[in-house]
Design an enzyme around this catalytic site. Structure first.
Site, PDB file in Angstrom:
ATOM      1  N   GLU A 103      81.691  93.025  -1.692  1.00 58.17           N
ATOM      2  CA  GLU A 103      81.620  94.291  -0.536  1.00 58.17           C
ATOM      3  C   GLU A 103      82.000  95.540  -1.145  1.00 58.17           C
ATOM      4  OE1 GLU A 103      83.337  92.708   2.972  1.00 58.17           O
ATOM      5  OE2 GLU A 103      84.575  94.746   3.496  1.00 58.17           O
ATOM      6  N   ASP A 105      83.170  99.285   0.460  1.00 54.74           N
ATOM      7  CA  ASP A 105      83.801  99.870   1.864  1.00 54.74           C
ATOM      8  C   ASP A 105      83.809 101.330   1.881  1.00 54.74           C
ATOM      9  OD1 ASP A 105      83.834  97.333   2.841  1.00 54.74           O
ATOM     10  OD2 ASP A 105      85.856  96.920   2.586  1.00 54.74           O
ATOM     11  N   GLU A 107      85.969 103.021   5.064  1.00 61.09           N
ATOM     12  CA  GLU A 107      86.634 102.756   6.306  1.00 61.09           C
ATOM     13  C   GLU A 107      87.311 104.125   6.713  1.00 61.09           C
ATOM     14  OE1 GLU A 107      87.671  98.337   7.274  1.00 61.09           O
ATOM     15  OE2 GLU A 107      88.847  99.077   5.409  1.00 61.09           O
ATOM     16  N   ASN A 130      91.352  94.010  -2.688  1.00 62.51           N
ATOM     17  CA  ASN A 130      92.517  94.625  -3.319  1.00 62.51           C
ATOM     18  C   ASN A 130      92.414  95.698  -4.329  1.00 62.51           C
ATOM     19  OD1 ASN A 130      93.915  92.803  -1.365  1.00 62.51           O
ATOM     20  ND2 ASN A 130      94.122  91.162  -3.186  1.00 62.51           N
ATOM     21  N   GLU A 132      92.037  99.205  -3.366  1.00 65.21           N
ATOM     22  CA  GLU A 132      91.871 100.101  -2.522  1.00 65.21           C
ATOM     23  C   GLU A 132      92.154 101.777  -3.099  1.00 65.21           C
ATOM     24  OE1 GLU A 132      93.989  97.966  -2.292  1.00 65.21           O
ATOM     25  OE2 GLU A 132      93.804  96.790  -0.328  1.00 65.21           O
ATOM     26  N   GLY A 201     100.479 102.700   9.530  1.00 71.04           N
ATOM     27  CA  GLY A 201     100.890 101.192   9.153  1.00 71.04           C
ATOM     28  C   GLY A 201     101.173 100.486  10.788  1.00 71.04           C
TER      29      GLY A 201
END
Length: 294
Positions: A103, A105, A107, A130, A132, A201
């Site tokens: 994948e 991404d 976002e 993981n 990012e 968050g």
């Protein structure tokens, strides 16, 4: 039933009506994508040149490409949700299927009015994510359309915004580091409720009085892509393909692009997993020692 002028008039009206609907739903988006959820919150407009996805309290929405790719350069112009978009996520990504999926991404994490959007990027290789990196943008992505590009080729994965590279994830398979290289991926986009984590968050929830939240899409381009037909065959390795026209398959960052990448990384990165020592107290993932250089 005998034919009459009234029958002809009705027939002409039906014909014109069908022609109208065919024109209204023709165009690149209808040809290239299917809705995969939230159909009632999706629209194709401007003779198929504009697509919108919306989120309300009942549902989000999304689309998926009809084609699947093994390596591609894909451009999409997107205008994000304006105003108070806190708690929403607009996702735009390539993905394969299955537990060990790959994948790539983009976002876009919604914000309170006046706060900057956060652009969240991630790479999954063989089911493991993981990886990012998050960015602020140097413009208001809700005021107009901007071009977001995924370039996935044999050398690396590149993320571009308006032609400026913001992230590079190099192909280090020769060093035993996983890289997406064989699983076909489709292009997806969606808008959905992520107020359990997206804004501060999860502290800021969606204000449903602002719904519907709408993202808009135009100028989709997959002209530079290896379309997957079979397990081992793509449009780039068929007998009639011309590899001389596929320079993007081996593209890397030239000196100018490296400078632009450094500018973004120096000024707009707000999170990088490769510098998060609390998350990786035993040492960073091995790709960080190469991919973190520019």
């Amino acid at each position: 039933m005998a034919f009459s002028p009234s029958n002809a008039s009705v027939g002409l009206q039906i014909s014109l009506l069908l022609s109208f609907f065919m024109a209204a739903f023709a165009g690149p988006f209808l040809d290239s994508f299917d809705y995969n959820w939230g159909h009632s919150n999706s629209q194709i407009l401007n003779n198929g040149d504009l697509l919108t996805l919306s989120l309300n309290k009942e549902s989000g929405s999304g689309f998926v490409s009809k084609k699947q790719y093994v390596y591609a350069k894909i451009d999409m112009n997107i205008k994000l949700v304006s105003g108070n978009s806190a708690g929403t996520v607009t996702a735009y990504y390539l993905s394969s299927q299955g537990q060990y999926h790959d994948e790539i991404d983009f976002e876009f994490l919604g914000n309170l009015s006046g706060d900057p959007y956060i652009l969240h990027t991630n790479v999954y290789c063989h089911g493991q994510g993981n990886r990012e990196q998050q960015f602020y943008l140097w413009f208001d992505p809700t005021a107009d359309f901007h071009t977001y590009t995924i370039l996935w080729n044999t050398q690396a994965i590149f993320f571009y915004v308006d032609g400026i590279p913001i992230r590079e994830f190099k192909n280090l398979e020769s060093s035993g580091i996983p890289f997406p290289s064989y699983q076909p991926m489709k292009l997806y986009s969606s808008i959905w409720n992520a107020d359990n984590w997206a804004t501060r968050g999860g502290l800021v929830k969606i204000d449903w009085t602002q719904a519907p939240f709408t993202a808009s899409y135009t100028n989709f381009n997959d002209n530079n892509a290896c379309v997957s037909y079979y397990d081992t065959m793509t449009s780039c390795n068929t007998p009639n393909s011309n590899l001389n026209n596929n320079g993007w398959l081996w593209q890397t960052l030239d000196y100018s692009d490296q400078g632009k990448l450094k500018w973004v990384q120096d000024n707009y990165v707000i999170y990088n997993y490769c510098t998060d020592s609390k998350r990786f107290p035993q040492g960073f993932p091995p790709e960080c020692y190469v991919n973190n250089k520019y």
